[in-house]
Design a protein around this motif. Structure first.
Motif, PDB file in Angstrom:
ATOM      1  N   LYS A   1       0.813  -1.221   0.000  1.00 22.11           N
ATOM      2  CA  LYS A   1       0.000   0.000   0.000  1.00 22.11           C
ATOM      3  C   LYS A   1       0.845   1.268   0.000  1.00 22.11           C
ATOM      4  CE  LYS A   1      -3.997  -2.203   2.150  1.00 22.11           C
ATOM      5  NZ  LYS A   1      -4.891  -2.278   3.326  1.00 22.11           N
ATOM      6  N   LEU A   2       1.971   1.253   0.725  1.00 21.86           N
ATOM      7  CA  LEU A   2       2.825   2.438   0.736  1.00 21.86           C
ATOM      8  C   LEU A   2       3.449   2.662  -0.633  1.00 21.86           C
ATOM      9  CD1 LEU A   2       4.296   4.785   2.049  1.00 21.86           C
ATOM     10  CD2 LEU A   2       6.001   3.166   2.924  1.00 21.86           C
ATOM     11  N   VAL A   3       3.980   1.604  -1.237  1.00 26.39           N
ATOM     12  CA  VAL A   3       4.576   1.733  -2.567  1.00 26.39           C
ATOM     13  C   VAL A   3       3.527   2.206  -3.572  1.00 26.39           C
ATOM     14  CG1 VAL A   3       5.623   0.459  -4.471  1.00 26.39           C
ATOM     15  CG2 VAL A   3       6.381   0.029  -2.134  1.00 26.39           C
ATOM     16  N   LYS A   4       2.346   1.633  -3.509  1.00 22.87           N
ATOM     17  CA  LYS A   4       1.265   2.026  -4.418  1.00 22.87           C
ATOM     18  C   LYS A   4       0.936   3.508  -4.261  1.00 22.87           C
ATOM     19  CE  LYS A   4      -3.528   0.765  -5.553  1.00 22.87           C
ATOM     20  NZ  LYS A   4      -3.303   0.373  -6.946  1.00 22.87           N
ATOM     21  N   ARG A  53      -0.682  17.171   4.447  1.00 26.27           N
ATOM     22  CA  ARG A  53      -1.808  16.494   3.786  1.00 26.27           C
ATOM     23  C   ARG A  53      -1.895  16.864   2.308  1.00 26.27           C
ATOM     24  NH1 ARG A  53      -7.395  16.955   6.344  1.00 26.27           N
ATOM     25  NH2 ARG A  53      -7.701  14.992   5.222  1.00 26.27           N
ATOM     26  N   ARG A  54      -0.744  17.139   1.701  1.00 26.70           N
ATOM     27  CA  ARG A  54      -0.692  17.487   0.276  1.00 26.70           C
ATOM     28  C   ARG A  54       0.350  16.621  -0.402  1.00 26.70           C
ATOM     29  NH1 ARG A  54      -0.446  23.487   2.323  1.00 26.70           N
ATOM     30  NH2 ARG A  54      -2.635  24.080   2.213  1.00 26.70           N
ATOM     31  N   PRO A  55       0.003  15.425  -0.861  1.00 27.26           N
ATOM     32  CA  PRO A  55      -1.287  14.739  -0.709  1.00 27.26           C
ATOM     33  C   PRO A  55      -1.397  14.066   0.654  1.00 27.26           C
ATOM     34  CG  PRO A  55       0.187  13.386  -1.976  1.00 27.26           C
ATOM     35  CD  PRO A  55       0.911  14.673  -1.731  1.00 27.26           C
ATOM     36  N   ARG A  56      -2.599  13.720   1.016  1.00 23.72           N
ATOM     37  CA  ARG A  56      -2.831  13.102   2.312  1.00 23.72           C
ATOM     38  C   ARG A  56      -2.437  11.630   2.290  1.00 23.72           C
ATOM     39  NH1 ARG A  56      -9.389  12.310   2.012  1.00 23.72           N
ATOM     40  NH2 ARG A  56      -9.304  10.778   0.350  1.00 23.72           N
ATOM     41  N   LEU A  57      -2.120  11.103   3.438  1.00 14.36           N
ATOM     42  CA  LEU A  57      -1.763   9.693   3.575  1.00 14.36           C
ATOM     43  C   LEU A  57      -3.039   8.843   3.682  1.00 14.36           C
ATOM     44  CD1 LEU A  57       1.088   9.965   6.221  1.00 14.36           C
ATOM     45  CD2 LEU A  57       1.374   9.362   3.827  1.00 14.36           C
ATOM     46  N   PRO A  58      -3.072   7.685   3.044  1.00 13.63           N
ATOM     47  CA  PRO A  58      -4.220   6.778   3.215  1.00 13.63           C
ATOM     48  C   PRO A  58      -4.327   6.314   4.669  1.00 13.63           C
ATOM     49  CG  PRO A  58      -2.883   6.135   1.322  1.00 13.63           C
ATOM     50  CD  PRO A  58      -2.104   7.168   2.070  1.00 13.63           C
ATOM     51  N   ASP A  59      -5.526   5.921   5.062  1.00 18.71           N
ATOM     52  CA  ASP A  59      -5.767   5.457   6.430  1.00 18.71           C
ATOM     53  C   ASP A  59      -4.826   4.322   6.817  1.00 18.71           C
ATOM     54  OD1 ASP A  59      -7.796   7.250   6.302  1.00 18.71           O
ATOM     55  OD2 ASP A  59      -9.404   5.772   6.095  1.00 18.71           O
ATOM     56  N   SER A  60      -4.612   3.360   5.889  1.00 22.26           N
ATOM     57  CA  SER A  60      -3.797   2.190   6.211  1.00 22.26           C
ATOM     58  C   SER A  60      -2.359   2.569   6.536  1.00 22.26           C
ATOM     59  CB  SER A  60      -3.820   1.203   5.047  1.00 22.26           C
ATOM     60  OG  SER A  60      -3.343   1.816   3.858  1.00 22.26           O
ATOM     61  N   ILE A  61      -1.829   3.544   5.833  1.00 23.39           N
ATOM     62  CA  ILE A  61      -0.446   3.978   6.082  1.00 23.39           C
ATOM     63  C   ILE A  61      -0.364   4.740   7.397  1.00 23.39           C
ATOM     64  CG2 ILE A  61       1.455   5.413   5.205  1.00 23.39           C
ATOM     65  CD1 ILE A  61       0.471   4.743   2.391  1.00 23.39           C
ATOM     66  N   GLU A  62      -1.371   5.550   7.687  1.00 23.83           N
ATOM     67  CA  GLU A  62      -1.380   6.269   8.972  1.00 23.83           C
ATOM     68  C   GLU A  62      -1.436   5.275  10.134  1.00 23.83           C
ATOM     69  OE1 GLU A  62      -4.541   9.113   8.920  1.00 23.83           O
ATOM     70  OE2 GLU A  62      -3.312  10.629   7.914  1.00 23.83           O
ATOM     71  N   ARG A  63      -2.223   4.190   9.971  1.00 23.20           N
ATOM     72  CA  ARG A  63      -2.275   3.182  11.033  1.00 23.20           C
ATOM     73  C   ARG A  63      -0.917   2.523  11.232  1.00 23.20           C
ATOM     74  NH1 ARG A  63      -7.422   1.886   8.836  1.00 23.20           N
ATOM     75  NH2 ARG A  63      -6.512   0.190   7.602  1.00 23.20           N
ATOM     76  N   ASN A  64      -0.236   2.180  10.144  1.00 17.58           N
ATOM     77  CA  ASN A  64       1.096   1.583  10.253  1.00 17.58           C
ATOM     78  C   ASN A  64       2.091   2.536  10.897  1.00 17.58           C
ATOM     79  OD1 ASN A  64       0.318  -0.849   9.167  1.00 17.58           O
ATOM     80  ND2 ASN A  64       1.041  -0.392   7.097  1.00 17.58           N
TER      81      ASN A  64
END
Length: 589
Positions: free
Chosen positions: A366-369, A437-448
């Motif tokens: 997900k991070l690489v994507k 937040r430019r661009p913002r991080l996806p929820d999954s990456i913030e959780r990690n």
């Protein structure tokens, strides 16, 4: 494109074969009979698809327009969709799109159903709990970026969510009637790579059933190389099978090798007198110690520096024989990650995903994507002052520009991001995006990130593999992401399997080695030599076979295959049968 329209000239065997299959497709269309076109590599499959669409435009276009109905043509990529639109002159009765856009065109008005079903889909229960629930918010789909932030008016779906909801809705008779009323004809390009659950729903609810749309599947199950999601081979007695036995791409020596690989679908030559090359080079004579370890993924391969030396020596040899190694003429297909990561400048990323090259080459992580599909396009657009494109890549939920002060803050943040992109680490970039937040991080990456922070502070328990990998990735120079993006986007002379299916080049070198979890080409050749040894579960066999076939079918004029892994005697015997004994050579750099 096959020159089928020119009847004045003498037709080649390939043209005759393609015309025969096209005539069968027209017969299916006239009879309202759903069909499957099995078209091998280089056979003119897209041409047949376009000709079928044009035939429908002429025969049924006016009637469809009066009824406000369309012919849906589902493609695998946006590029393919645009090509179909261009080659049908943008005709209004043709709806050419990716599968996700097609599904969204049908399900977007079923807001109540989606609100009810969304919490049942993977990851959404936790996402909605953190985001304050669905409440009265609209469900939207634009860039495939899933989000349910508390401060947003819309909930946005991931690509996979759109397909999952579509499959659920197809179980409802009312929805199926809606689909047929809008799209009485549905063609699916690259059917073998189409989501297996979507295809299963078509088989369960439409194929062979009364009230079904006319379905046309165009593709080749031997070119299914994109992982576990694709449906692969479709066998259904209710579909008329049409085989397209032609090759318009490659010279005779290459087509002959392909026909040896696949005798059940022999291809006719476009030019029976064409000259070219199909050669194999093996490294069995190399006397050094070969690789081992890493779960057996490297066993039998040359060390990375020696594999590189063999590739360079082969390039020099072939260059002396007239090969043009300019990027527009020759492609090197690396069916190994032994040399690739260091060649392209992302070895740190490769090390973090040891044994899982698909995590970065296929953007499964997900991070690489996120970095490749959001951050890099945003940075590229900002650098080029393509601000509309930048905001499109950013998507919804990004702080807007409402004043001159906002504009200045945007510029400051983006300039700093570009500086970190050039000189900083992946961790530096992530930390910057947390703040801006430019661009913002996806929820999954913030959780990690939160899990990593908790582990760093506690430092007692062993971290999860994902947290450990994130820790490793944060230390990698961000410049490696830029290098990886160039490779994945095919801006280099090298490619893996993922950037080349459907493409063609004058010359191709295929480097076949180890380093992939799921690929062992020595084992493939042994299976081909002794079909009785193929396991009852043919998954591994077909995965290896398909990739080798796709790679070897890319060149138009010259093919050279370099094996950096050691080959057994049965494997060498099979190579001699496929390519001819005189075309299989020992090669030692």
């Amino acid at each position: 494109m096959p020159p089928m329209e020119n009847s004045a000239q003498q037709k080649s065997p390939a043209v005759l074969a393609a015309e025969e299959s096209l005539g069968k497709i027209y017969g299916c269309v006239n009879a309202g009979k759903s069909f499957l076109l099995e078209a091998g590599a280089g056979s003119g499959k897209t041409h047949s698809l376009v000709m079928a669409l044009r035939y429908l435009i002429v025969s049924r276009g006016a009637q469809l327009a009066r009824r406000n109905e369309k012919i849906a043509c589902i493609t695998f990529t946006n590029v393919a969709s645009d090509e179909i639109k261009s080659r049908t002159d943008g005709h209004p009765v043709i709806f050419s799109s990716t599968i996700h856009a097609f599904c969204w065109s049908l399900i977007k008005d079923f807001q109540g159903f989606m609100r009810e079903e969304l919490p049942k889909l993977p990851d959404w229960e936790e996402r909605l709990e953190e985001g304050g629930g669905i409440a009265g918010r609209a469900i939207a789909y634009e860039l495939g970026f899933p989000s349910a932030k508390r401060d947003e008016k819309e909930i946005t779906l991931h690509h996979d969510d759109v397909l999952a909801l579509m499959v659920k809705l197809m179980g409802m008779p009312k929805f199926r009637r809606l689909l047929v009323s809008r799209y009485p004809v549905v063609f699916i390009d690259e059917y073998q790579d189409t989501n297996k659950h979507f295809v299963q729903a078509l088989r369960e609810h439409f194929i062979g059933k009364e009230g079904s749309p006319l379905l046309g599947f165009f593709g080749d199950h031997w070119q299914c190389i994109y992982g576990e999601d694709g449906c692969g081979k479709i066998e259904d007695d209710s579909l008329t099978l049409v085989e397209q036995k032609a090759n318009f791409r490659s010279v005779r020596p290459i087509v002959e090798a392909l026909n040896e690989m696949r005798p059940e679908l022999p291809q006719a030559f476009s030019d029976p007198e064409s000259k070219g090359q199909a050669m194999v080079f093996h490294t069995n004579g190399w006397a050094g110690k070969r690789r081992s370890g890493a779960g057996g993924h490297w066993t039998g391969d040359l060390p990375a520096e020696d594999a590189h030396a063999h590739l360079e020596a082969l390039r020099e040899k072939l260059g002396g024989e007239g090969w043009d190694f300019s990027e527009r003429k020759t492609k090197i297909l690396m069916l190994t990650h032994g040399v690739l990561a260091s060649e392209q400048g992302y070895s740190g990323i490769a090390k973090a995903f040891l044994g899982r090259p698909g995590a970065y080459s296929k953007k499964e992580d997900k991070l690489v994507k996120f970095l490749l599909e959001i951050v890099e396009p945003v940075c590229s657009a900002y650098e080029g002052k393509r601000f509309g494109e930048m905001f499109l890549a950013l998507g919804t939920g990004t702080p807007a520009i409402r004043s001159h002060a906002d504009k200045a803050e945007w510029a400051k943040d983006m300039d700093e991001l570009l500086a970190l992109r050039a000189k900083g680490s992946i961790g530096n970039v992530i930390d910057h995006l947390k703040e801006t937040r430019r661009p913002r991080l996806p929820d999954s990456i913030e959780r990690n990130e939160r899990e990593l922070a908790q582990w760093t502070v506690g430092g007692v328990d062993e971290p999860s593999s994902s947290v450990k990998r994130l820790s490793d990735l944060r230390k990698v120079p961000y410049a490696e992401v830029v290098a990886l993006a160039k490779f994945v986007d095919d801006h280099t002379p090298f490619s893996t399997k993922h950037g080349v299916k459907g493409a063609q080049f004058e010359n191709v070198i295929v480097v076949a080695g180890r380093g992939w979890n799921h690929y062992d080409f020595n084992k493939l050749l042994e299976w081909l030599e002794d079909p009785a040894s193929v396991p009852a579960d043919r998954t591994a066999y077909e995965r290896n076979r398909n990739l080798f076939y796709v790679a070897c079918s890319r060149p138009k004029k010259r093919l050279a295959v370099l094996f950096t892994q050691k080959l057994s005697d049965p494997a060498l015997d099979r190579l001699c049968k496929l390519f001819g004994k005189e075309n299989v050579q020992a090669f030692d750099a």
